[in-house]
Design a protein around this motif. Structure first.
Motif, PDB file in Angstrom:
ATOM      1  N   PRO A  24      97.839  14.153  49.983  1.00 53.11           N
ATOM      2  CA  PRO A  24      97.467  13.524  48.705  1.00 53.11           C
ATOM      3  C   PRO A  24      98.608  12.753  48.059  1.00 53.11           C
ATOM      4  CG  PRO A  24      97.719  15.904  48.470  1.00 53.11           C
ATOM      5  CD  PRO A  24      97.773  15.609  49.939  1.00 53.11           C
ATOM      6  N   PHE A  25      99.857  13.115  48.378  1.00 49.94           N
ATOM      7  CA  PHE A  25     101.009  12.429  47.794  1.00 49.94           C
ATOM      8  C   PHE A  25     101.986  12.067  48.917  1.00 49.94           C
ATOM      9  CE2 PHE A  25      99.331  14.958  44.339  1.00 49.94           C
ATOM     10  CZ  PHE A  25      99.259  14.014  43.324  1.00 49.94           C
ATOM     11  N   PRO A  26     102.137  10.774  49.216  1.00 51.21           N
ATOM     12  CA  PRO A  26     103.074  10.373  50.268  1.00 51.21           C
ATOM     13  C   PRO A  26     104.489  10.850  49.949  1.00 51.21           C
ATOM     14  CG  PRO A  26     101.686   8.526  49.589  1.00 51.21           C
ATOM     15  CD  PRO A  26     101.454   9.623  48.597  1.00 51.21           C
ATOM     16  N   LEU A  27     105.263  11.103  50.994  1.00 55.17           N
ATOM     17  CA  LEU A  27     106.661  11.470  50.817  1.00 55.17           C
ATOM     18  C   LEU A  27     107.447  10.273  50.293  1.00 55.17           C
ATOM     19  CD1 LEU A  27     107.200  13.410  54.159  1.00 55.17           C
ATOM     20  CD2 LEU A  27     106.881  14.399  51.894  1.00 55.17           C
ATOM     21  N   PRO A  28     108.528  10.499  49.551  1.00 53.19           N
ATOM     22  CA  PRO A  28     109.360   9.377  49.100  1.00 53.19           C
ATOM     23  C   PRO A  28     109.814   8.524  50.291  1.00 53.19           C
ATOM     24  CG  PRO A  28     109.990  11.378  47.967  1.00 53.19           C
ATOM     25  CD  PRO A  28     109.009  11.786  49.022  1.00 53.19           C
ATOM     26  N   PRO A  29     109.777   7.191  50.146  1.00 49.96           N
ATOM     27  CA  PRO A  29     110.117   6.317  51.274  1.00 49.96           C
ATOM     28  C   PRO A  29     111.624   6.176  51.461  1.00 49.96           C
ATOM     29  CG  PRO A  29     109.581   4.997  49.349  1.00 49.96           C
ATOM     30  CD  PRO A  29     109.349   6.425  48.954  1.00 49.96           C
TER      31      PRO A  29
ATOM     32  N   GLY B 109     118.474   0.632  56.048  1.00 46.40           N
ATOM     33  CA  GLY B 109     119.217  -0.444  55.406  1.00 46.40           C
ATOM     34  C   GLY B 109     118.858  -0.734  53.968  1.00 46.40           C
ATOM     35  N   PHE B 110     117.775  -0.100  53.470  1.00 45.35           N
ATOM     36  CA  PHE B 110     117.363  -0.420  52.100  1.00 45.35           C
ATOM     37  C   PHE B 110     116.631   0.762  51.510  1.00 45.35           C
ATOM     38  CE2 PHE B 110     113.963  -1.961  49.212  1.00 45.35           C
ATOM     39  CZ  PHE B 110     114.770  -2.423  48.184  1.00 45.35           C
ATOM     40  N   GLN B 111     117.204   1.308  50.461  1.00 47.99           N
ATOM     41  CA  GLN B 111     116.547   2.409  49.765  1.00 47.99           C
ATOM     42  C   GLN B 111     115.946   1.861  48.472  1.00 47.99           C
ATOM     43  OE1 GLN B 111     118.971   5.851  49.164  1.00 47.99           O
ATOM     44  NE2 GLN B 111     117.225   7.189  48.908  1.00 47.99           N
ATOM     45  N   ASP B 112     114.634   1.817  48.432  1.00 43.42           N
ATOM     46  CA  ASP B 112     113.926   1.320  47.256  1.00 43.42           C
ATOM     47  C   ASP B 112     113.930   2.425  46.206  1.00 43.42           C
ATOM     48  OD1 ASP B 112     112.128   0.440  45.344  1.00 43.42           O
ATOM     49  OD2 ASP B 112     110.780  -0.488  46.810  1.00 43.42           O
ATOM     50  N   LEU B 113     114.918   2.373  45.314  1.00 43.25           N
ATOM     51  CA  LEU B 113     115.109   3.451  44.344  1.00 43.25           C
ATOM     52  C   LEU B 113     113.918   3.593  43.414  1.00 43.25           C
ATOM     53  CD1 LEU B 113     118.880   2.970  43.463  1.00 43.25           C
ATOM     54  CD2 LEU B 113     117.848   4.384  45.236  1.00 43.25           C
ATOM     55  N   ASP B 114     113.307   2.474  43.019  1.00 42.69           N
ATOM     56  CA  ASP B 114     112.136   2.544  42.151  1.00 42.69           C
ATOM     57  C   ASP B 114     110.981   3.258  42.853  1.00 42.69           C
ATOM     58  OD1 ASP B 114     113.438   1.256  40.115  1.00 42.69           O
ATOM     59  OD2 ASP B 114     112.685  -0.737  40.640  1.00 42.69           O
ATOM     60  N   ALA B 115     110.799   2.966  44.148  1.00 43.25           N
ATOM     61  CA  ALA B 115     109.712   3.600  44.899  1.00 43.25           C
ATOM     62  C   ALA B 115     109.973   5.089  45.093  1.00 43.25           C
ATOM     63  CB  ALA B 115     109.539   2.910  46.251  1.00 43.25           C
ATOM     64  N   VAL B 116     111.237   5.446  45.333  1.00 41.85           N
ATOM     65  CA  VAL B 116     111.595   6.862  45.467  1.00 41.85           C
ATOM     66  C   VAL B 116     111.311   7.596  44.163  1.00 41.85           C
ATOM     67  CG1 VAL B 116     113.496   8.495  45.791  1.00 41.85           C
ATOM     68  CG2 VAL B 116     113.300   6.495  47.282  1.00 41.85           C
ATOM     69  N   ALA B 117     111.772   7.019  43.047  1.00 42.57           N
ATOM     70  CA  ALA B 117     111.563   7.646  41.742  1.00 42.57           C
ATOM     71  C   ALA B 117     110.071   7.779  41.433  1.00 42.57           C
ATOM     72  CB  ALA B 117     112.267   6.848  40.658  1.00 42.57           C
ATOM     73  N   ALA B 118     109.307   6.736  41.748  1.00 48.36           N
ATOM     74  CA  ALA B 118     107.871   6.763  41.470  1.00 48.36           C
ATOM     75  C   ALA B 118     107.177   7.858  42.273  1.00 48.36           C
ATOM     76  CB  ALA B 118     107.251   5.401  41.776  1.00 48.36           C
ATOM     77  N   ALA B 119     107.582   8.024  43.542  1.00 44.38           N
ATOM     78  CA  ALA B 119     106.970   9.055  44.383  1.00 44.38           C
ATOM     79  C   ALA B 119     107.282  10.449  43.859  1.00 44.38           C
ATOM     80  CB  ALA B 119     107.459   8.897  45.822  1.00 44.38           C
ATOM     81  N   VAL B 120     108.526  10.660  43.449  1.00 44.27           N
ATOM     82  CA  VAL B 120     108.923  11.960  42.906  1.00 44.27           C
ATOM     83  C   VAL B 120     108.159  12.254  41.621  1.00 44.27           C
ATOM     84  CG1 VAL B 120     110.828  13.272  41.890  1.00 44.27           C
ATOM     85  CG2 VAL B 120     111.211  11.931  43.972  1.00 44.27           C
ATOM     86  N   GLU B 121     108.110  11.268  40.738  1.00 37.03           N
ATOM     87  CA  GLU B 121     107.473  11.478  39.437  1.00 37.03           C
ATOM     88  C   GLU B 121     105.963  11.686  39.573  1.00 37.03           C
ATOM     89  OE1 GLU B 121     108.808   8.029  37.401  1.00 37.03           O
ATOM     90  OE2 GLU B 121     110.901   8.702  37.352  1.00 37.03           O
ATOM     91  N   ALA B 122     105.329  10.968  40.482  1.00 41.29           N
ATOM     92  CA  ALA B 122     103.883  11.127  40.680  1.00 41.29           C
ATOM     93  C   ALA B 122     103.563  12.544  41.135  1.00 41.29           C
ATOM     94  CB  ALA B 122     103.378  10.111  41.698  1.00 41.29           C
ATOM     95  N   TRP B 123     104.384  13.075  42.023  1.00 41.13           N
ATOM     96  CA  TRP B 123     104.173  14.438  42.510  1.00 41.13           C
ATOM     97  C   TRP B 123     104.399  15.453  41.396  1.00 41.13           C
ATOM     98  CZ3 TRP B 123     107.398  18.765  43.569  1.00 41.13           C
ATOM     99  CH2 TRP B 123     106.818  19.735  44.402  1.00 41.13           C
ATOM    100  N   ALA B 124     105.491  15.298  40.654  1.00 46.07           N
ATOM    101  CA  ALA B 124     105.829  16.266  39.610  1.00 46.07           C
ATOM    102  C   ALA B 124     104.807  16.265  38.479  1.00 46.07           C
ATOM    103  CB  ALA B 124     107.223  15.965  39.057  1.00 46.07           C
ATOM    104  N   ARG B 125     104.165  15.122  38.228  1.00 45.51           N
ATOM    105  CA  ARG B 125     103.253  14.984  37.097  1.00 45.51           C
ATOM    106  C   ARG B 125     101.782  15.122  37.472  1.00 45.51           C
ATOM    107  NH1 ARG B 125     106.444   9.646  34.772  1.00 45.51           N
ATOM    108  NH2 ARG B 125     108.232  10.773  33.874  1.00 45.51           N
TER     109      ARG B 125
END
Length: 297
Positions: free
Chosen positions: A3-8, A12-28
């Motif tokens: 139901p909630f994809p793992l943080p991407p 060579g490129f860490q999309d910090l906004d996408a990581v934060a969004a994935a973490v926050e979606a799971w926590a909330r």
């Protein structure tokens, strides 16, 4: 599909906004809010409050091994409700790797059946066409206890003294390896870039944990490059927190891509065991702490 994809974490490129969004979606998510409420809390999606509250699920008292997790028998209806909410959190990861080729595959270690199950699945992945330049089983110098000793004997695996020995036995069994070509205190290597690591602990006298084995791999076996893909093999319900640790410790530091999968139903049937509700709740706590650490990073 989880139901909630793992943080991407792409190479060579860490999309910090996408990581934060994935973490926050799971926590909330609703399942987390309901699970917290079931135990009398109200974290309102705040990661720090959620992490503090999750101490109520610390059934290992901070130091016990996973198989020594305290067991509590909840009333049947409540137990079913709690397990259903945890299922909604997505603790198992994707059903299979997304790519056909990886630069490095890491098989995460643990007890004897864990090592065998994860290695069994990895061997079948590679036999089915997934390719990798290097393959490493991660372990530590943790000595097995009497239960693991008896299980190794029952499975016909002699000479298994430590967690790293368990992984070496699994590699020998499923990859038909002979004696290693290079051996030292922390590292066994075979031809064809097959490795087993006995990672040093960063917190002696405590044993090396998952974070130590990831760091040990990068420092002792192979330092990953920004253009490389790393696949971690583990199993539910450990996928989420081990994936987050790998992004924080390897992806953020070295720029490599990180992907994590749990082993399949066949490995579960052969090597898994049913986990108690308190064991599952303990892993929810581990995931919360790992995701908060990643979010802070």
């Amino acid at each position: 599909m989880e139901p909630f994809p793992l943080p991407p974490c792409e190479p060579g490129f860490q999309d910090l906004d996408a990581v934060a969004a994935a973490v926050e979606a799971w926590a909330r998510c609703d399942a987390m809010a309901e699970l917290v409420a079931e135990f009398g809390g109200d974290a309102r999606g705040d990661l720090d409050r959620l992490a503090d509250f999750s101490a109520v699920w610390d059934y290992r008292a901070g130091v016990r091994e996973r198989f020594d997790t305290e067991r509590i028998d909840f009333e049947p209806e409540r137990d079913a409700r709690v397990r259903d909410l945890m299922h909604g959190l997505g603790m198992g990861g994707p059903p299979a790797p997304r790519h056909a080729r990886y630069d490095h595959v890491l098989v995460l270690g643990g007890g004897i059946r864990v090592a065998l199950g994860r290695t069994d699945y990895t061997a079948r992945l590679l036999a089915a066409g997934t390719t990798t330049r290097t393959l490493t089983g991660l372990g530590s110098h943790r000595y097995r206890d009497d239960r693991e000793f008896r299980e190794a004997e029952r499975l016909g695996l002699p000479g298994v003294e430590t967690e790293a020995d368990m992984m070496a036995a699994a590699f020998t069994k499923f990859f038909a390896l002979g004696a290693p070509t290079r051996v030292n205190e922390h590292h066994r290597a075979w031809a064809g870039e097959r490795h087993v690591l006995a990672a040093p602990s960063t917190r002696p006298p405590l044993r090396a944990n998952t974070a130590d084995t990831l760091i040990g791999w990068a420092e002792i076996v192979h330092e990953p490059k920004p253009d490389e893909r790393v696949l971690l093999v583990t199993n539910a319900p450990y996928v989420r927190h081990q994936h987050c640790d790998a992004i924080r410790l390897l992806g953020s530091r070295y720029g490599c891509g990180i992907e994590t999968v749990g082993y399949d139903d066949a490995a579960t049937a052969a090597w898994g065991r049913p986990l108690s509700t308190t064991e599952l709740l303990q892993e929810v706590r581990s995931s919360i702490l790992a995701m908060r650490n990643l979010h802070r990073r």
